[in-house]
Design an enzyme around this catalytic site. Structure first.
Site, PDB file in Angstrom:
ATOM      1  N   LYS A   1       0.897  -1.330  -0.052  1.00  8.16           N
ATOM      2  CA  LYS A   1       0.103   0.178   0.065  1.00  8.16           C
ATOM      3  C   LYS A   1       0.856   1.421   0.094  1.00  8.16           C
ATOM      4  CE  LYS A   1      -2.041  -1.135   3.874  1.00  8.16           C
ATOM      5  NZ  LYS A   1      -1.670  -2.396   4.042  1.00  8.16           N
TER       6      LYS A   1
ATOM      7  N   ARG B   1      -9.564   0.898   8.713  1.00  6.12           N
ATOM      8  CA  ARG B   1      -9.060  -0.592   9.478  1.00  6.12           C
ATOM      9  C   ARG B   1     -10.227  -1.017  10.037  1.00  6.12           C
ATOM     10  NH1 ARG B   1      -3.299   0.356   8.947  1.00  6.12           N
ATOM     11  NH2 ARG B   1      -2.091  -1.779   9.628  1.00  6.12           N
TER      12      ARG B   1
ATOM     13  N   ARG C   1      12.445  -6.309   5.262  1.00  2.05           N
ATOM     14  CA  ARG C   1      12.414  -4.929   4.753  1.00  2.05           C
ATOM     15  C   ARG C   1      13.023  -4.037   5.728  1.00  2.05           C
ATOM     16  NH1 ARG C   1       5.993  -2.867   4.804  1.00  2.05           N
ATOM     17  NH2 ARG C   1       5.765  -3.027   7.018  1.00  2.05           N
TER      18      ARG C   1
ATOM     19  N   ARG D   1      11.305  -0.910  10.850  1.00  2.44           N
ATOM     20  CA  ARG D   1      10.159  -0.596  11.992  1.00  2.44           C
ATOM     21  C   ARG D   1      10.212  -1.910  13.034  1.00  2.44           C
ATOM     22  NH1 ARG D   1       4.925  -0.149   8.073  1.00  2.44           N
ATOM     23  NH2 ARG D   1       4.051  -0.994  10.102  1.00  2.44           N
TER      24      ARG D   1
ATOM     25  N   ARG E   1      -0.571  -8.821  13.298  1.00  2.00           N
ATOM     26  CA  ARG E   1      -0.864  -7.607  12.436  1.00  2.00           C
ATOM     27  C   ARG E   1      -2.148  -8.555  11.199  1.00  2.00           C
ATOM     28  NH1 ARG E   1       4.442  -5.163  11.020  1.00  2.00           N
ATOM     29  NH2 ARG E   1       3.334  -3.792   9.567  1.00  2.00           N
TER      30      ARG E   1
HETATM   31  P1  AMP Z   1       0.784   0.412   8.985  1.00  2.00           P
HETATM   32  O1  AMP Z   1       2.133   1.164   8.809  1.00  2.00           O
HETATM   33  O2  AMP Z   1      -0.347   0.540   8.224  1.00  2.00           O
HETATM   34  O3  AMP Z   1       1.358  -0.975   8.716  1.00  2.00           O
HETATM   35  O4  AMP Z   1       0.460   0.453  10.412  1.00  2.00           O
HETATM   36  C1  AMP Z   1       1.402   0.171  11.653  1.00  2.00           C
HETATM   37  C2  AMP Z   1       0.438   0.159  12.964  1.00  2.00           C
HETATM   38  O5  AMP Z   1      -0.036   1.228  13.235  1.00  2.00           O
HETATM   39  C3  AMP Z   1      -0.723  -0.937  12.986  1.00  2.00           C
HETATM   40  O6  AMP Z   1      -0.143  -2.411  13.004  1.00  2.00           O
HETATM   41  C4  AMP Z   1      -1.439  -0.545  14.011  1.00  2.00           C
HETATM   42  O7  AMP Z   1      -0.996  -0.799  15.394  1.00  2.00           O
HETATM   43  C5  AMP Z   1      -1.222   1.276  13.804  1.00  2.00           C
HETATM   44  N1  AMP Z   1      -2.524   1.682  12.910  1.00  2.00           N
HETATM   45  C6  AMP Z   1      -1.998   2.071  11.501  1.00  2.00           C
HETATM   46  N2  AMP Z   1      -3.218   2.517  10.983  1.00  2.00           N
HETATM   47  C7  AMP Z   1      -4.276   2.268  11.890  1.00  2.00           C
HETATM   48  C8  AMP Z   1      -5.753   2.196  11.726  1.00  2.00           C
HETATM   49  N3  AMP Z   1      -6.193   2.998  10.889  1.00  2.00           N
HETATM   50  N4  AMP Z   1      -6.454   2.010  13.000  1.00  2.00           N
HETATM   51  C9  AMP Z   1      -5.769   1.424  14.088  1.00  2.00           C
HETATM   52  N5  AMP Z   1      -4.394   1.373  14.198  1.00  2.00           N
HETATM   53  C10 AMP Z   1      -3.592   1.721  13.083  1.00  2.00           C
END
Ligand code: AMP
Length: 216
Positions: free
Chosen positions: A13, A88, A127, A161, A172
């Site tokens: 994404k 989400r 990554r 990360r 996740r």
């Molecule tokens: P991402 O970078 O999108 O993979 O997000 C990393 C982490 O941030 C996720 O595993 C969640 O803990 C948190 N997170 C990101 N976006 C959301 C969202 N829309 N709702 C809830 N938690 C989020």
């Protein structure tokens, strides 16, 4: 044009959002990036967010929806939004409807990046990015041309990360299956979901997305 990129962690994404930003001057609204900024702060909220993220769980709907509302309020009306990692949950999907209406925006399309879960674990756990310019690399699939030196900017600092460990990735994924995948029918009912093969090469995924946007 306002679009959602939907798919499990590691589906690409963020990578595809970056390309769309470059090609179309759209703005990427990544709640993950916003939360990574929040967790840097030495505050109660920062610490709470860090703990939730490191466990691979979801931050509260109220916090992320408020972030999106604020960002849309700061954007020019003529700039398209790419929602990356948001919504989400069903609650977030409903909030997004309200937020978009409030800002006079309409959702054009939801692009679902289809992927194979085992391949994703390999993708995510390998990554890393350049700490200076953010260029993306991978232990097994995309090392810099000169070991330890960023191809793009020459920096020798890289970062990973903290939530990209196998255990957290599995959580996740489970969160995605339990809470995020079930929001697809909301958009399917509206006839705005388009599925793209996220396992294809990055350039081919981009081409498929461009095709979807051209007819949206
Ligand atoms: P991402 O970078 O999108 O993979 O997000 C990393 C982490 O941030 C996720 O595993 C969640 O803990 C948190 N997170 C990101 N976006 C959301 C969202 N829309 N709702 C809830 N938690 C989020």
């Amino acid at each position: 044009m306002n679009i959602i990129l939907l798919g499990p962690p590691g589906a690409g994404k963020g990578t595809q959002a970056n390309v769309l930003v470059e090609h179309h001057g759209m703005l990427q609204l990544s709640t993950g990036d916003m939360l990574r900024e929040t967790r840097k702060a030495d505050t109660e909220l920062g610490r709470r967010v860090a703990a939730v993220m490191d466990a691979g769980e979801l931050v509260s709907d109220e916090i992320v929806s408020a972030m999106i509302d604020t960002k849309l309020g700061e954007m020019g009306d003529d700039v398209g939004a790419i929602f990356d990692g948001y919504p989400r949950t069903a609650a977030q999907a409903h909030s997004l409807d309200e937020i978009l209406a409030k800002h006079g925006r309409k959702l054009a399309v939801v692009i679902e990046l289809g992927v194979d879960e085992d391949a994703l674990v390999d993708r995510i756990t390998g990554r890393f990015t350049c700490a200076n310019c953010g260029a993306g690399y991978h232990d097994r699939h995309k090392q810099p041309a000169i070991a330890g030196v960023c191809d793009k900017c020459g920096s020798t600092e890289f970062k990973r990360r903290p939530d990209d460990t196998e255990e957290t990735v599995r959580t996740r994924m489970a969160e995605y299956r339990a809470k995020t995948a079930p929001i697809l029918p909301i958009y399917e009912e509206r006839g705005i979901v388009q599925r793209v093969d996220g396992m294809a090469a990055i350039g081919d995924v981009t081409k498929a997305i461009e095709k979807v946007l051209a007819s949206a």
